[in-house]
Design an enzyme around this catalytic site. Sequence first.
Site, PDB file in Angstrom:
ATOM      1  N   GLY A 173     117.679   1.033  18.438  1.00 27.70           N
ATOM      2  CA  GLY A 173     116.582  -0.096  18.701  1.00 27.70           C
ATOM      3  C   GLY A 173     116.103   0.327  19.476  1.00 27.70           C
ATOM      4  O   GLY A 173     115.570  -0.385  20.637  1.00 27.70           O
ATOM      5  N   GLN A 209     109.722  -3.860  25.560  1.00 25.81           N
ATOM      6  CA  GLN A 209     110.221  -2.396  26.102  1.00 25.81           C
ATOM      7  C   GLN A 209     108.716  -1.447  26.125  1.00 25.81           C
ATOM      8  O   GLN A 209     108.666  -0.064  26.511  1.00 25.81           O
ATOM      9  CB  GLN A 209     111.116  -1.584  25.495  1.00 25.81           C
ATOM     10  CG  GLN A 209     112.193  -2.971  25.674  1.00 25.81           C
ATOM     11  CD  GLN A 209     114.044  -2.158  24.656  1.00 25.81           C
ATOM     12  OE1 GLN A 209     113.523  -2.076  23.705  1.00 25.81           O
ATOM     13  NE2 GLN A 209     114.405  -1.439  25.437  1.00 25.81           N
ATOM     14  N   CYS A 253     120.498   0.474  26.478  1.00 22.34           N
ATOM     15  CA  CYS A 253     119.574   0.075  26.218  1.00 22.34           C
ATOM     16  C   CYS A 253     119.074   0.991  26.853  1.00 22.34           C
ATOM     17  O   CYS A 253     119.110   1.584  28.271  1.00 22.34           O
ATOM     18  CB  CYS A 253     119.255  -1.093  27.370  1.00 22.34           C
ATOM     19  SG  CYS A 253     117.429  -1.444  27.059  1.00 22.34           S
ATOM     20  N   LEU A 254     117.309   2.117  25.955  1.00 15.54           N
ATOM     21  CA  LEU A 254     116.701   2.513  26.727  1.00 15.54           C
ATOM     22  C   LEU A 254     115.660   2.127  27.740  1.00 15.54           C
ATOM     23  O   LEU A 254     115.250   3.134  28.382  1.00 15.54           O
ATOM     24  CB  LEU A 254     115.893   2.986  25.572  1.00 15.54           C
ATOM     25  CG  LEU A 254     116.510   3.592  24.120  1.00 15.54           C
ATOM     26  CD1 LEU A 254     115.188   3.304  22.903  1.00 15.54           C
ATOM     27  CD2 LEU A 254     116.478   4.766  24.373  1.00 15.54           C
ATOM     28  N   HIS A 309     120.875  -7.234  20.623  1.00 13.27           N
ATOM     29  CA  HIS A 309     120.517  -7.288  22.139  1.00 13.27           C
ATOM     30  C   HIS A 309     119.479  -7.193  21.668  1.00 13.27           C
ATOM     31  O   HIS A 309     118.186  -7.092  23.138  1.00 13.27           O
ATOM     32  CB  HIS A 309     121.255  -5.714  22.002  1.00 13.27           C
ATOM     33  CG  HIS A 309     120.426  -4.613  22.520  1.00 13.27           C
ATOM     34  ND1 HIS A 309     121.554  -4.284  24.452  1.00 13.27           N
ATOM     35  CD2 HIS A 309     118.857  -4.079  23.361  1.00 13.27           C
ATOM     36  CE1 HIS A 309     120.503  -3.622  24.394  1.00 13.27           C
ATOM     37  NE2 HIS A 309     119.217  -3.976  24.394  1.00 13.27           N
ATOM     38  N   GLU A 310     118.261  -6.617  20.633  1.00 11.96           N
ATOM     39  CA  GLU A 310     117.125  -6.476  20.079  1.00 11.96           C
ATOM     40  C   GLU A 310     116.354  -8.007  20.539  1.00 11.96           C
ATOM     41  O   GLU A 310     115.360  -8.103  21.369  1.00 11.96           O
ATOM     42  CB  GLU A 310     117.054  -5.948  19.023  1.00 11.96           C
ATOM     43  CG  GLU A 310     117.403  -4.231  18.936  1.00 11.96           C
ATOM     44  CD  GLU A 310     116.421  -3.672  20.551  1.00 11.96           C
ATOM     45  OE1 GLU A 310     115.715  -3.548  21.152  1.00 11.96           O
ATOM     46  OE2 GLU A 310     117.237  -2.841  20.673  1.00 11.96           O
ATOM     47  N   HIS A 329     115.924  -8.916  23.607  1.00 12.08           N
ATOM     48  CA  HIS A 329     114.926  -8.399  24.525  1.00 12.08           C
ATOM     49  C   HIS A 329     113.266  -9.130  23.889  1.00 12.08           C
ATOM     50  O   HIS A 329     112.303  -9.252  25.098  1.00 12.08           O
ATOM     51  CB  HIS A 329     113.882  -7.096  23.764  1.00 12.08           C
ATOM     52  CG  HIS A 329     115.087  -5.631  24.815  1.00 12.08           C
ATOM     53  ND1 HIS A 329     114.531  -5.182  26.335  1.00 12.08           N
ATOM     54  CD2 HIS A 329     115.717  -4.802  24.346  1.00 12.08           C
ATOM     55  CE1 HIS A 329     115.459  -5.175  26.350  1.00 12.08           C
ATOM     56  NE2 HIS A 329     116.292  -4.233  25.653  1.00 12.08           N
TER      57      HIS A 329
HETATM   58 NI    NI Z   1     117.662  -2.455  25.151  1.00 11.83          NI
END
Ligand code: NI
Length: 197
Positions: free
Chosen positions: A46, A51, A107-108, A149-150, A153
Amino acid sequence: MILPIVAYGDHKKLRTVAKEVEAVNGDIKQLVKDMFETMYAAKGVGLAAPQIGKNIRLFIVDGSPFSEDEGEDEDPLADGISDFKKVFINPIIEDETGKEWPFHEGCLSIPKIRESVIRKPEITVSYYDENWEFKEEKYAGYAARIFQHEYDHIEGVLFTDYLSPLKRKLLQKKLNNITNGEIEIDYKMRFPKKTKK
Ligand code: NI
């Protein structure tokens, strides 16, 4: 085009409540394409617009790696995950139900840290897709988890916010290292406090 992923500690980018998208135009289409390329290059499931530095309510998902990792056949939480490739624009979580369950999220923007987060397993959501069609859908298990989760963000929330103060304290050094760019990663990132070497 692969875009640099904003690292933990960039409050302006990651801690702002994102703005609604007004229409799907050429810019949004290109952005979605770039975001998929960026997410795949970083081996994520995701990626949310904040991000990559865009302050808009848009995120993409592709849960198919989960079907390989978790074994879709045996695992009811993996139901539908192999087809969970979507673009969510102006999404809303209409309902969250079921008994809360723990899962190690990553998380990226926060590489190499995975921690257990508790969330509800079933969600009903509405959103616009990449063709600006309004949809209402239900997800459960890993698909719901990725969505939640997304979605966080675009609200300026990170999974580390759910950790206990003690746990966060234990992670503080690692988190600082990420902010300062003192970490080895194999994808493109932008660090808020990296000092040139
Ligand atoms: Ni994330």
